[in-house]
Design an enzyme around this catalytic site. Structure first.
Site: not given
Ligand SMILES: Cc1cc2nc3c(=O)[nH]c(=O)nc-3n(C[C@H](O)[C@H](O)[C@H](O)COP(=O)(O)OP(=O)(O)OC[C@H]3O[C@@H](n4cnc5c(N)ncnc54)[C@H](O)[C@@H]3O)c2cc1C
Length: 423
Positions: A106, A280, A169
């Site tokens: 994400h 918020e 969120d």
């Molecule tokens: C609908 C939506 C709502 C959101 N709301 C919020 C919010 O309210 N507050 C907030 O803070 N964020 C929010 N986000 C953002 C979200 O927290 C970040 O985009 C987060 O990185 C997504 O997690 P993911 O597992 O999809 O990560 P990924 O996109 O898979 O990875 C994100 C980053 O982390 C690294 N990474 C992933 N897994 C690991 C691991 N195990 N060890 C080390 N590095 C790793 C990846 O290499 C990359 O750099 C939201 C995102 C979306 C899509």
């Protein structure tokens, strides 16, 4: 809150207001290159590499960048990740091979992708069991895999009447993904972001070592990995702090026409001793006429039909707060909510209260996801922007940006809320 510049997301988080501009725009793709092969002596693993049908690893929620990997690793164990990284480390500095951990993908700008490198699919480790510890000498916690999703942690810990304290969120994100950023939501004013609620991590370092780290053990690694954007190691396990879980939530939205009053009352609420559990807010720009749909994503089941409110085209500010409680605390929650609302100067006709379960409250964005998916509006480009603004600059920022630079909010919400510096 002090007025000084800071350069890392963790430091920024201590400074003032968080603002999220959530929008959509046309995609902008990076060209993909034909794949090449990994050397043949790749390590023997419990899991496996996949070299074909891996286009999904070149996509993310931002939907603006595509970096095609050479291979995706589906690990079955932490040792698989360690062996793979050690192998790449031993290739030496002349190798261009890069690695990216992918949680739920994400990210917004290809952060979990790598051009002709190796993507590690952290979701493969989800099969590892979670362990909830709640009756020892320590405060309750859960040990989880770095690829686990927050929604699964919620479901598991609720079986013990417990839950993590600090959320995002949206819960369909991985532990490793949010802990590599910060994990901020309306609970952060009280508990800090998610990275402030971690006791211990297991990390695979850039050399392929598997290390435990915490405030006391390998502290530099611990603080580097938390909020480290995936650049200091791969989080394979995390110990997350828990609290007694509420079951019900009073979820409240009210509107303000003046930014100063809105933001002043947000600040008052995050500093008050007795206050809401979630604070918020968001900005509504240039929505002329009746504003009935400003709360349309609030709760689809809510039967309340509040009166109509006309915005007359003005920029409005919505304070969104929630009070958590258990059934036996319903009267106290009711009284505290009334007392808190009496302290506020919102437009009286805009008060809207719903009562929902704790899970429904935390899953509110997922409910929106389902609605958007049904209309084909989820997998669109998301050029989102997150900013942390010092308190001293927030009024100037709002004056210049809301309704002046930004002319409407029809393309996505603008969230804005204060966070406490000391958390
Ligand atoms: C609908 C939506 C709502 C959101 N709301 C919020 C919010 O309210 N507050 C907030 O803070 N964020 C929010 N986000 C953002 C979200 O927290 C970040 O985009 C987060 O990185 C997504 O997690 P993911 O597992 O999809 O990560 P990924 O996109 O898979 O990875 C994100 C980053 O982390 C690294 N990474 C992933 N897994 C690991 C691991 N195990 N060890 C080390 N590095 C790793 C990846 O290499 C990359 O750099 C939201 C995102 C979306 C899509």
């Amino acid at each position: 809150m002090r007025n000084q510049h800071a350069y890392s997301i963790k430091v920024y988080l201590r400074k003032g207001f968080i603002i999220l501009f959530l929008s959509t725009m046309a995609p902008q793709f990076v060209p993909c290159f034909p794949s090449i092969s990994l050397p043949m002596d790749i390590p023997t693993l419990e899991g496996h590499f996949r070299f074909e049908a891996i286009d999904h690893a070149a996509r993310d929620f931002g939907n603006q960048y595509q970096f095609h990997p050479l291979a995706v690793l589906y690990p079955e164990s932490v040792a698989d990740i360690a062996k793979t990284i050690e192998y790449i480390w031993q290739m030496g500095p002349s190798s261009d091979l890069t690695v990216a951990a992918r949680g739920c993908g994400h990210s917004l700008q290809g952060q979990a992708q790598t051009h002709r490198g190796i993507v590690i699919d952290m979701g493969s480790l989800r099969a590892q069991p979670m362990q909830v510890v709640h009756d020892g000498e320590f405060a309750p916690y859960v040990d989880v895999s770095g690829g686990e999703m927050w929604i699964n942690i919620l479901q598991e810990t609720l079986k013990y009447g417990l839950a993590p304290k600090s959320w995002t969120d949206y819960l369909h994100l991985s532990i490793g993904g949010t802990l590599s950023n910060a994990g901020v939501s309306g609970q952060a004013f009280r508990h800090g972001p998610q990275i402030s609620n971690v006791h211990q991590l297991e990390v695979v370092t850039g050399k392929g070592e598997i290390l435990s780290c915490s405030e006391k053990q390998n502290a530099e690694l611990f603080h580097s990995v938390l909020g480290g954007l995936g650049q200091f190691g791969i989080i394979t396990r995390a110990r997350i702090s828990l609290e007694r879980a509420p079951t019900r939530v009073k979820w409240i939205r009210v509107l303000y026409s003046e930014f100063d009053a809105f933001v002043g009352e947000q600040e008052h609420l995050i500093s008050a001793k007795t206050t809401f559990d979630y604070i918020e807010g968001f900005v509504i720009i240039n929505r002329t006429g009746l504003l009935n749909n400003w709360r349309s994503s609030f709760n689809p089941q809510d039967p309340v039909q509040a009166g109509q409110f006309s915005s007359e085209g003005k920029t409005l500010y919505c304070l969104e707060v929630a009070k958590y409680f258990k059934p036996e605390e319903a009267d106290l929650a009711e009284q505290e909510t009334k007392d808190l609302l009496l302290q506020l100067s919102y437009i009286p006709s805009t008060l809207f209260i719903a009562e929902v379960s704790y899970v429904d409250f935390l899953e509110r964005v997922y409910i929106s996801e389902l609605k958007l998916r049904s209309k084909g509006l989820w997998e669109v480009p998301h050029p989102w922007l997150n900013l942390l603004i010092p308190k001293s600059k927030i009024h100037r920022f709002a004056k210049q940006v809301f309704g002046n630079i930004l002319k409407n909010t029809s393309n996505g919400p603008i969230l804005i809320y204060p966070v406490n510096r000391e958390k």
